[in-house]
Scaffold this active site. Structure first.
Site, PDB file in Angstrom:
ATOM      1  CE  LYS A 203      -2.627   4.029 -23.841  1.00  0.00           C
ATOM      2  NZ  LYS A 203      -1.991   5.115 -24.556  1.00  0.00           N
ATOM      3  CD  GLU A 209      -1.663   8.064  -8.359  1.00  0.00           C
ATOM      4  OE1 GLU A 209      -1.424   7.064  -9.069  1.00  0.00           O
ATOM      5  OE2 GLU A 209      -1.006   9.122  -8.443  1.00  0.00           O
ATOM      6  N   GLY A 263      -3.846   8.841 -23.117  1.00  0.00           N
ATOM      7  CA  GLY A 263      -4.793   9.031 -22.017  1.00  0.00           C
ATOM      8  C   GLY A 263      -5.501  10.373 -22.084  1.00  0.00           C
ATOM      9  NE  ARG A 264      -0.776  14.503 -23.519  1.00  0.00           N
ATOM     10  CZ  ARG A 264       0.164  13.569 -23.430  1.00  0.00           C
ATOM     11  NH1 ARG A 264       0.084  12.645 -22.490  1.00  0.00           N
ATOM     12  NH2 ARG A 264       1.181  13.554 -24.260  1.00  0.00           N
ATOM     13  CD  GLU A 349       0.322  13.564 -19.016  1.00  0.00           C
ATOM     14  OE1 GLU A 349      -0.460  12.895 -19.712  1.00  0.00           O
ATOM     15  OE2 GLU A 349       0.394  13.428 -17.774  1.00  0.00           O
ATOM     16  CG  HIS A 381     -15.424  39.372  -7.545  1.00  0.00           C
ATOM     17  ND1 HIS A 381     -15.779  40.678  -7.272  1.00  0.00           N
ATOM     18  CD2 HIS A 381     -16.245  38.963  -8.554  1.00  0.00           C
ATOM     19  CE1 HIS A 381     -16.798  41.034  -8.048  1.00  0.00           C
ATOM     20  NE2 HIS A 381     -17.095  40.001  -8.843  1.00  0.00           N
ATOM     21  CE  LYS A 507       2.894   7.766 -13.499  1.00  0.00           C
ATOM     22  NZ  LYS A 507       2.427   7.137 -14.719  1.00  0.00           N
TER      23      LYS A 507
HETATM   24  O1  F6P Z   1       0.988   9.791 -14.999  1.00  0.00           O
HETATM   25  C1  F6P Z   1       0.482  10.347 -16.144  1.00  0.00           C
HETATM   26  C2  F6P Z   1      -0.465   9.418 -16.831  1.00  0.00           C
HETATM   27  O2  F6P Z   1       0.216   8.400 -17.445  1.00  0.00           O
HETATM   28  C3  F6P Z   1      -1.341  10.178 -17.811  1.00  0.00           C
HETATM   29  O3  F6P Z   1      -0.741  10.323 -19.044  1.00  0.00           O
HETATM   30  C4  F6P Z   1      -2.565   9.332 -17.833  1.00  0.00           C
HETATM   31  O4  F6P Z   1      -3.658  10.013 -18.358  1.00  0.00           O
HETATM   32  C5  F6P Z   1      -2.705   9.015 -16.365  1.00  0.00           C
HETATM   33  O5  F6P Z   1      -1.381   8.842 -15.922  1.00  0.00           O
HETATM   34  C6  F6P Z   1      -3.524   7.802 -16.042  1.00  0.00           C
HETATM   35  O6  F6P Z   1      -3.015   6.668 -16.655  1.00  0.00           O
HETATM   36  P1  F6P Z   1      -3.855   5.350 -16.774  1.00  0.00           P
HETATM   37  O7  F6P Z   1      -5.064   5.629 -17.581  1.00  0.00           O
HETATM   38  O8  F6P Z   1      -2.938   4.370 -17.430  1.00  0.00           O
HETATM   39  O9  F6P Z   1      -4.225   4.921 -15.382  1.00  0.00           O
END
Ligand code: F6P
Length: 544
Positions: A203, A209, A263-264, A349, A381, A507
């Site tokens: 987003k 990452e 995002g979530r 979150e 288990h 971060k």
């Molecule tokens: O670090 C948390 C977060 O901002 C989440 O809320 C989000 O889903 C995820 O990182 C990934 O963010 P993006 O879609 O901006 O890469």
């Protein structure tokens, strides 16, 4: 600052009465059972094994009804800026509004959403028909890699795996998430770059990452293409709300995201492109229709029948009245193996907050419990011993299927018997006297010691979801019910369920630390770090 937020009621009288009432007793009441089993379409919710009687339920429900939850709910659906710390609307419901009986989002939002779905449909159909070139992508795609993290990974991953039965083409789906290079390395070793399509989902288009892994894949494909950048870009679709950053990055196709979708909560948008590539656009639209059914239900039903409200009441009771600090989610459906980690982000979150947004004062009750879990029966288990006889009570959530997609009836009946048995055993338990009667040998003391170890106190609450079957529709509905439960708890606890400032600090520090690890010759000025961090950086550098 003095808080203007009144503490939530303690419902002390009800709590005291129920403390003396075992679940064994509560579940005998058939009328109570009827009231606590509620259905919406293909999903039955059974909360009859929660430690609530009708009087307590009515007290909490009546309280909630007086909190203005309906107006708050409508404000969300209509696009009011309820995410105040980011001054944003919260319109994930608009993403499936096309299937709703009463779409409520602003017209321009409805149009943006419909256009994006059409744009996605064009790409999905072209790739499925082997005509990727007609939309600026490669042809002959055999593998799709979704690169993203958090909401840009967990929702699509959950749905792609859950709906494996519905995959329409023999295109394999992969998810690359973590920045641990081993994952990217291993994946590249198994794939053919010339037939790999990458969906880069972010987003913000600012996530370390995702951008790093996207770069690794771009270099790998670029190398295979002899350095041809134009050809390489045809392997990439980007999904983002940050068009400027995407354009600089250079993907052939860009699908939109909007800042009114968190995002979530975003799997319903083009963030779910890998779902659409898996199950086709028809299936994707069925997923949206399932979610829209939950939306319409949430907007129409009174609290007594409203599944998200009932789920919120249960969570409130367990967390705030009984003080339970975690909840285990155990699907008796292998295909829903990713549900616990999806819910961890959705719930933790969203609801892992400790202040009221309007005045910044501390909340006076606990907020989100830890959400964890894994598939049954495997979980039985592993950690169920502690759930049955440990010193802490952990409420559970079971998810089962009436009709599986496979014909192995015996497997299904054994699986479901286990689900029902666990819910029964946790709630009913086994008394000391029952255990003693079973201990046939040894002295009296030995028999009593053994019986004590074989006693189950029971009275351990659980919720059961039974889905008629696992389809795009029922999955969409289930996830949307959880989303609305989150909304209700945010409302009840007086917190903002739609921002996530708590992820930022780490971060920032990671970016500060990175040069001290990346630069082999000069670790830079370590004095900026605390002693523990400095010590570990030195230890890592010494052992390289
Ligand atoms: O670090 C948390 C977060 O901002 C989440 O809320 C989000 O889903 C995820 O990182 C990934 O963010 P993006 O879609 O901006 O890469």
């Amino acid at each position: 600052m003095e808080s203007k937020h009144a503490p939530l009621p303690s419902f002390a009288e009800h709590a005291a009465r129920l403390a003396k009432t075992h679940l064994r007793e509560l579940v005998q009441d058939e009328a109570r059972g009827e009231r606590l089993r509620r259905r919406v379409g293909p999903i039955l919710l059974d909360i009859s094994r929660q430690k609530l009687d009708i009087a307590a339920l009515d007290a909490v429900g009546g309280y909630i009804d007086g909190t203005g939850w309906k107006a708050a709910r409508d404000a969300m659906f209509e696009g009011k800026h309820i995410n105040t710390s980011e001054d944003r609307a919260v319109l994930h419901t608009a993403l499936r509004g096309g299937a709703s009986r009463h779409p409520a989002a602003p017209k321009d939002v409805q149009k943006d959403v419909a256009d994006a779905l059409d744009q996605m449909e064009l790409l999905v159909n072209a790739v499925h028909e082997g005509k990727g070139a007609s939309v600026g992508l490669i042809g002959g795609v055999t593998d799709i890699v979704n690169i993203g993290i958090g909401g840009s990974d967990l929702g699509p991953r959950l749905a792609v795996h859950a709906l494996n039965q519905f995959h329409v083409k023999s295109i394999r789906s992969h998810f690359l998430t973590n920045v641990d290079g081993q994952a990217a390395y291993d994946l590249m070793n198994t794939l053919d770059p010339s037939r790999t399509l990458v969906i880069l989902v972010s987003k913000s288009f600012n996530t370390q990452e995702t951008l790093l892994n996207g770069g690794v894949f771009r270099n790998w494909i670029l190398k295979a293409n002899g350095g041809d950048e134009a050809k390489t870009s045809k392997h990439f679709i980007a999904v983002s709300s940050n068009v400027e950053a995407v354009n600089k990055w250079g993907a052939s196709q860009v699908l939109p995201m909007w800042d009114y979708v968190g995002g979530r909560f975003s799997l319903w948008s083009a963030v779910g492109a890998s779902i659409a590539f898996g199950i086709g656009m028809k299936g994707f639209r069925e997923l949206l229709a399932g979610a829209a059914e939950a939306d319409d239900h949430f907007r129409a039903a009174e609290w007594q029948d409203n599944l998200p409200v009932l789920l919120a009441i249960v969570e409130f009771w367990n967390r705030n009245i009984l003080g339970r600090s975690s909840r285990a989610v155990v699907p008796y459906v292998d295909a829903l193996g990713d549900l616990p980690s999806y819910l961890q982000q959705l719930e933790m979150e969203s609801l892992g907050k400790h202040v009221h947004p309007d005045d910044g004062t501390e909340v006076t009750q606990s907020t989100v419990p830890v959400v964890w879990g894994s598939i049954g029966t495997n979980a039985q288990h592993a950690y169920f011993q502690a759930l049955h006889q440990g010193t802490d009570t952990v409420p559970l959530e079971f998810i089962g299927l009436v009709k599986p997609a496979h014909p192995l009836r015996e497997n299904q009946d054994v699986l479901t018997s286990n689900l029902l048995a666990q819910a029964a055993a946790l709630s009913l338990g086994k008394t000391f006297e029952e255990a003693l009667a079973e201990a046939k040998t040894g002295t009296d003391d030995e028999r009593r010691a053994l019986a004590a170890q074989r006693t189950f106190k029971g009275d351990r609450p659980s919720t059961v979801f039974m889905l008629d079957s696992l389809t795009p529709h029922s999955l969409g509905e289930l996830i949307a019910l959880y989303e609305h439960k989150v909304f209700m708890l945010g409302h009840l606890w007086g917190i903002n369920a739609f921002d996530q400032w708590g992820v930022e600090l780490g971060k920032v520090i990671a970016k500060q630390i990175y040069p001290s690890l990346a630069n082999d010759k000069d670790a830079g000025d370590l004095s900026q770090f605390d002693g523990a961090t400095r010590g570990l950086i030195k230890a890592i550098r010494d052992r390289r």
